[in-house]
Design a protein around this motif. Structure first.
Motif, PDB file in Angstrom:
ATOM      1  N   ALA A 111       0.870  -1.178   0.000  1.00  0.00           N
ATOM      2  CA  ALA A 111       0.000   0.000   0.000  1.00  0.00           C
ATOM      3  C   ALA A 111       0.905   1.226   0.000  1.00  0.00           C
ATOM      4  CB  ALA A 111      -0.904  -0.009   1.230  1.00  0.00           C
ATOM      5  N   LEU A 112       0.805   2.020  -1.049  1.00  0.00           N
ATOM      6  CA  LEU A 112       1.644   3.204  -1.207  1.00  0.00           C
ATOM      7  C   LEU A 112       0.760   4.444  -1.155  1.00  0.00           C
ATOM      8  CD1 LEU A 112       3.808   1.947  -4.228  1.00  0.00           C
ATOM      9  CD2 LEU A 112       4.255   1.665  -1.782  1.00  0.00           C
ATOM     10  N   SER A 113       1.200   5.437  -0.400  1.00  0.00           N
ATOM     11  CA  SER A 113       0.447   6.686  -0.277  1.00  0.00           C
ATOM     12  C   SER A 113       1.359   7.857  -0.568  1.00  0.00           C
ATOM     13  CB  SER A 113      -0.105   6.860   1.141  1.00  0.00           C
ATOM     14  OG  SER A 113      -1.091   5.909   1.401  1.00  0.00           O
ATOM     15  N   SER A 114       0.833   8.822  -1.305  1.00  0.00           N
ATOM     16  CA  SER A 114       1.572  10.053  -1.580  1.00  0.00           C
ATOM     17  C   SER A 114       0.560  11.178  -1.705  1.00  0.00           C
ATOM     18  CB  SER A 114       2.372   9.911  -2.880  1.00  0.00           C
ATOM     19  OG  SER A 114       1.537  10.075  -4.003  1.00  0.00           O
ATOM     20  N   PRO A 115       1.014  12.412  -1.761  1.00  0.00           N
ATOM     21  CA  PRO A 115       0.087  13.522  -1.970  1.00  0.00           C
ATOM     22  C   PRO A 115      -0.683  13.402  -3.289  1.00  0.00           C
ATOM     23  CG  PRO A 115       2.183  14.351  -1.187  1.00  0.00           C
ATOM     24  CD  PRO A 115       2.371  12.883  -1.465  1.00  0.00           C
ATOM     25  N   ASP A 116      -0.116  12.643  -4.244  1.00  0.00           N
ATOM     26  CA  ASP A 116      -0.778  12.464  -5.541  1.00  0.00           C
ATOM     27  C   ASP A 116      -1.840  11.368  -5.533  1.00  0.00           C
ATOM     28  OD1 ASP A 116       0.768  14.472  -6.701  1.00  0.00           O
ATOM     29  OD2 ASP A 116       2.381  13.059  -7.158  1.00  0.00           O
ATOM     30  N   GLY A 117      -1.882  10.553  -4.478  1.00  0.00           N
ATOM     31  CA  GLY A 117      -2.881   9.494  -4.417  1.00  0.00           C
ATOM     32  C   GLY A 117      -2.357   8.264  -3.710  1.00  0.00           C
ATOM     33  N   ASP A 118      -3.221   7.261  -3.646  1.00  0.00           N
ATOM     34  CA  ASP A 118      -2.908   6.002  -2.985  1.00  0.00           C
ATOM     35  C   ASP A 118      -2.995   4.877  -3.997  1.00  0.00           C
ATOM     36  OD1 ASP A 118      -2.835   7.378  -0.539  1.00  0.00           O
ATOM     37  OD2 ASP A 118      -4.990   7.111  -0.249  1.00  0.00           O
ATOM     38  N   ALA A 119      -2.221   3.813  -3.752  1.00  0.00           N
ATOM     39  CA  ALA A 119      -2.261   2.646  -4.623  1.00  0.00           C
ATOM     40  C   ALA A 119      -2.091   1.397  -3.778  1.00  0.00           C
ATOM     41  CB  ALA A 119      -1.172   2.722  -5.677  1.00  0.00           C
ATOM     42  N   LEU A 120      -2.833   0.367  -4.139  1.00  0.00           N
ATOM     43  CA  LEU A 120      -2.660  -0.956  -3.549  1.00  0.00           C
ATOM     44  C   LEU A 120      -2.145  -1.849  -4.659  1.00  0.00           C
ATOM     45  CD1 LEU A 120      -2.898  -2.938  -1.211  1.00  0.00           C
ATOM     46  CD2 LEU A 120      -5.276  -3.350  -1.916  1.00  0.00           C
ATOM     47  N   LEU A 121      -0.970  -2.419  -4.446  1.00  0.00           N
ATOM     48  CA  LEU A 121      -0.311  -3.233  -5.460  1.00  0.00           C
ATOM     49  C   LEU A 121      -0.157  -4.659  -4.971  1.00  0.00           C
ATOM     50  CD1 LEU A 121       2.244  -0.474  -6.042  1.00  0.00           C
ATOM     51  CD2 LEU A 121       0.617  -1.207  -7.773  1.00  0.00           C
ATOM     52  N   GLU A 122      -0.305  -5.586  -5.888  1.00  0.00           N
ATOM     53  CA  GLU A 122      -0.202  -7.014  -5.577  1.00  0.00           C
ATOM     54  C   GLU A 122       0.902  -7.611  -6.439  1.00  0.00           C
ATOM     55  OE1 GLU A 122      -2.895 -10.573  -7.115  1.00  0.00           O
ATOM     56  OE2 GLU A 122      -3.999  -9.229  -5.773  1.00  0.00           O
ATOM     57  N   ALA A 123       1.915  -8.187  -5.783  1.00  0.00           N
ATOM     58  CA  ALA A 123       3.038  -8.783  -6.503  1.00  0.00           C
ATOM     59  C   ALA A 123       3.155 -10.258  -6.136  1.00  0.00           C
ATOM     60  CB  ALA A 123       4.330  -8.064  -6.144  1.00  0.00           C
ATOM     61  N   PRO A 124       3.570 -11.094  -7.077  1.00  0.00           N
ATOM     62  CA  PRO A 124       3.747 -12.514  -6.756  1.00  0.00           C
ATOM     63  C   PRO A 124       4.848 -12.700  -5.705  1.00  0.00           C
ATOM     64  CG  PRO A 124       4.297 -12.053  -9.077  1.00  0.00           C
ATOM     65  CD  PRO A 124       3.898 -10.764  -8.439  1.00  0.00           C
ATOM     66  N   ALA A 125       4.499 -13.350  -4.606  1.00  0.00           N
ATOM     67  CA  ALA A 125       5.447 -13.509  -3.499  1.00  0.00           C
ATOM     68  C   ALA A 125       6.700 -14.262  -3.927  1.00  0.00           C
ATOM     69  CB  ALA A 125       4.772 -14.220  -2.330  1.00  0.00           C
ATOM     70  N   SER A 126       6.564 -15.269  -4.779  1.00  0.00           N
ATOM     71  CA  SER A 126       7.737 -16.054  -5.177  1.00  0.00           C
ATOM     72  C   SER A 126       8.727 -15.204  -5.965  1.00  0.00           C
ATOM     73  CB  SER A 126       7.316 -17.280  -5.990  1.00  0.00           C
ATOM     74  OG  SER A 126       6.597 -16.876  -7.144  1.00  0.00           O
ATOM     75  N   ALA A 127       8.247 -14.359  -6.860  1.00  0.00           N
ATOM     76  CA  ALA A 127       9.135 -13.509  -7.660  1.00  0.00           C
ATOM     77  C   ALA A 127       9.829 -12.464  -6.783  1.00  0.00           C
ATOM     78  CB  ALA A 127       8.349 -12.823  -8.775  1.00  0.00           C
ATOM     79  N   VAL A 128       9.078 -11.846  -5.880  1.00  0.00           N
ATOM     80  CA  VAL A 128       9.655 -10.833  -4.990  1.00  0.00           C
ATOM     81  C   VAL A 128      10.677 -11.483  -4.058  1.00  0.00           C
ATOM     82  CG1 VAL A 128       9.161  -9.195  -3.133  1.00  0.00           C
ATOM     83  CG2 VAL A 128       7.655  -9.308  -5.130  1.00  0.00           C
ATOM     84  N   SER A 129      10.338 -12.642  -3.511  1.00  0.00           N
ATOM     85  CA  SER A 129      11.250 -13.340  -2.591  1.00  0.00           C
ATOM     86  C   SER A 129      12.537 -13.755  -3.290  1.00  0.00           C
ATOM     87  CB  SER A 129      10.568 -14.573  -1.998  1.00  0.00           C
ATOM     88  OG  SER A 129       9.476 -14.188  -1.204  1.00  0.00           O
ATOM     89  N   ALA A 130      12.428 -14.281  -4.509  1.00  0.00           N
ATOM     90  CA  ALA A 130      13.622 -14.702  -5.253  1.00  0.00           C
ATOM     91  C   ALA A 130      14.522 -13.509  -5.545  1.00  0.00           C
ATOM     92  CB  ALA A 130      13.217 -15.403  -6.547  1.00  0.00           C
ATOM     93  N   TRP A 131      13.927 -12.380  -5.923  1.00  0.00           N
ATOM     94  CA  TRP A 131      14.702 -11.176  -6.192  1.00  0.00           C
ATOM     95  C   TRP A 131      15.366 -10.661  -4.907  1.00  0.00           C
ATOM     96  CZ3 TRP A 131      13.733  -6.082  -4.520  1.00  0.00           C
ATOM     97  CH2 TRP A 131      14.568  -5.115  -5.088  1.00  0.00           C
ATOM     98  N   LEU A 132      14.609 -10.633  -3.812  1.00  0.00           N
ATOM     99  CA  LEU A 132      15.177 -10.186  -2.535  1.00  0.00           C
ATOM    100  C   LEU A 132      16.336 -11.085  -2.105  1.00  0.00           C
ATOM    101  CD1 LEU A 132      12.042  -9.177  -0.461  1.00  0.00           C
ATOM    102  CD2 LEU A 132      13.970  -7.697  -1.078  1.00  0.00           C
ATOM    103  N   GLU A 133      16.196 -12.373  -2.325  1.00  0.00           N
ATOM    104  CA  GLU A 133      17.261 -13.302  -1.966  1.00  0.00           C
ATOM    105  C   GLU A 133      18.543 -12.966  -2.729  1.00  0.00           C
ATOM    106  OE1 GLU A 133      18.016 -18.023  -2.401  1.00  0.00           O
ATOM    107  OE2 GLU A 133      16.072 -17.420  -1.564  1.00  0.00           O
ATOM    108  N   ARG A 134      18.418 -12.618  -3.986  1.00  0.00           N
ATOM    109  CA  ARG A 134      19.594 -12.211  -4.775  1.00  0.00           C
ATOM    110  C   ARG A 134      20.223 -10.950  -4.190  1.00  0.00           C
ATOM    111  NH1 ARG A 134      17.382 -11.396 -10.385  1.00  0.00           N
ATOM    112  NH2 ARG A 134      19.434 -10.499 -10.765  1.00  0.00           N
ATOM    113  N   THR A 135      19.393  -9.980  -3.772  1.00  0.00           N
ATOM    114  CA  THR A 135      19.948  -8.747  -3.196  1.00  0.00           C
ATOM    115  C   THR A 135      20.666  -9.047  -1.881  1.00  0.00           C
ATOM    116  OG1 THR A 135      18.070  -7.993  -1.814  1.00  0.00           O
ATOM    117  CG2 THR A 135      18.011  -7.428  -4.171  1.00  0.00           C
TER     118      THR A 135
END
Length: 161
Positions: free
Chosen positions: A87-111
């Motif tokens: 959930a991202l909030s800014s003066p320009d608006g709010d957004a709710l984003l959904e990302a695949p957990a496996s893809a995010v986790s694999a990328w984070l593991e690389r970092t």
């Protein structure tokens, strides 16, 4: 030399419980900015939307709800799939984003392999910079003497005469 870890993926912009729009995105981690993760959302405009927040926040958000204010992250299941919601909030608006957990986790593991948690400060070179700044230098001679003198000598000193 700095390294970059990137991952292109499709993130869903959640418009309502029944409706979401796919948004191409790029996750970026740079060793010259070791505490942060960067996300660029390509929403069909000439200029992508960029967000930057703490890598630690995203790492924790893969496992449990965390964050407050402008960025909140938490894991959940949607249609039986593991996802990470942001959930991202800014003066320009709010957004709710959904990302695949496996893809995010694999990328984070690389970092985390590139810069393990707790070693981020080493990437910044702060210690080297401070050592260079504080190192004694020889051969400056008269310039150092002038620099170290009191620019406003008191009435008691002979410097002002």
């Amino acid at each position: 030399m700095h390294s970059v870890v990137e991952r292109e993926l499709e993130i869903k912009l959640v418009l309502s419980p029944e409706r979401a729009v796919a948004v191409p995105a790029r996750l970026t981690y740079r060793t010259d900015d070791p505490y942060a993760v960067h996300i660029a959302f390509h929403i069909g405009s000439e200029h992508p939307v960029h967000w930057t927040f703490a890598r630690e926040l995203l790492v924790e958000g893969v496992f449990r709800p965390c964050g407050h204010g402008d960025v909140r992250v938490w894991p959940t299941k949607v249609d039986g799939r593991g996802v990470v919601l942001m959930a991202l909030s800014s003066p320009d608006g709010d957004a709710l984003l959904e990302a695949p957990a496996s893809a995010v986790s694999a990328w984070l593991e690389r970092t985390l392999r590139v810069v393990p948690p707790g070693s981020e400060t080493e990437q910044l070179g702060i210690d080297d910079g401070l050592a260079e700044l504080l190192a004694p230098t020889f051969g400056r001679g008269r310039a150092d003497e002038l620099w170290l003198r009191d620019p406003w000598p008191s009435d008691e000193s002979n410097d002002g005469e």
